[in-house]
Design an enzyme around this catalytic site. Sequence first.
Site, PDB file in Angstrom:
ATOM      1  CG  ASP A   1       0.078   0.918  -6.129  1.00 23.78           C
ATOM      2  OD1 ASP A   1      -0.870   0.810  -5.521  1.00 23.78           O
ATOM      3  OD2 ASP A   1      -0.023   2.192  -6.954  1.00 23.78           O
TER       4      ASP A   1
ATOM      5  NE  ARG B   1      -7.336   5.690  -4.169  1.00 25.22           N
ATOM      6  CZ  ARG B   1      -6.465   6.464  -3.705  1.00 25.22           C
ATOM      7  NH1 ARG B   1      -6.522   7.293  -2.679  1.00 25.22           N
ATOM      8  NH2 ARG B   1      -5.470   6.886  -4.533  1.00 25.22           N
TER       9      ARG B   1
END
EC number: 5.3.1.23
Length: 358
Positions: free
Chosen positions: A246, A54
Amino acid sequence: MRDRLLAAEKVKAIDWRDGALYLLDQRVLPFEENWIGYTSATGVAEAIRSMVVRGAPAIGISAAYGVVLAARARLAEGGDWQDALEADFALLADSRPTAVNLFWALDRMRDRLGRVKEQADPLAALEAEAIAIHESDREANLTMAQLGVDLIRKHQGNAQAILTHCNTGALATGGFGTALGVIRGAFIEGMVERVYADETRPWLQGSRLTAWELANEGIPVTLNADSAAAHIMKTKGVTWVIVGADRITANGDVANKIGTYQLAVCAMHHGVRFMVVAPSSTIDMNLASGDDIPIEERDGRELLEVGGKRVGADADAFNPVFDVTPADLIDAIVTEKGIVERPDAAKMAQLMCRKRLH
């Protein structure tokens, strides 16, 4: 400073060796350090989806290696292997919807694929491209660390407390880290006396990963509940909140781990500076603002259960993974191309015209 940064690096999450991708399983850290090997695009996509790996940069790098594994399988099947590879691109793209680095890396691999037809060994060319993506991210992290440290020094160079959210270290990137890389660099330069790490519910990336990385490197870290952040800003002398991203849109809005937006609101109220650290591959100039960012929602059981045992009431659960911080709450965005202070659309466009600084 670069040599000291490299000497401080102790953790990595991605390893490509002997034609296979190995990922450090972040679901079981810090209790186990378990590496899992992958030899197919299907396996890599599932690793991304299930959070074995992740962090936006690490997801993109893993997907690039996933393309290499897919190409090897398609070449072995024979026929029109490049057309067949489209299904693998789609599979990898569907693994996580918000992290733009995933799509950036896949686009770069697709572009390289379009230029391998005349080469005797197309698989070697794709492998070289994936390795270049990996190495480039690590180099970008080192550049951002230096820039972020310079920015902290510019505004307040003495020892201070810093608050961070989620995990943005070597575990989330190709090496060293984005926001955590800046924090590491600032500590090396004697400008950090303590880091406050939000636990980051519901996956506890701050508790399990960030605190683990910092403690392993001897950086003073205090873990706190996410809901304690405003109190900490008020009472503990925090001068910076430093986070990753992100996806960043053309106007400077930032999508990051859920809870980032409220940190920015609290930081502005308390006069705490707010820094976002992310490579330029995180910037999506095709999206005008944060309103256009797809926000991933995950299974509500992540909130209602701990270790597979239900601890919540019999009720619905809302589990968005990200939120959007408006640009007007951000003091600076740090990338490997440079720093944008008080970001807006014009400044972001100017940044994206620059070359990398390393």
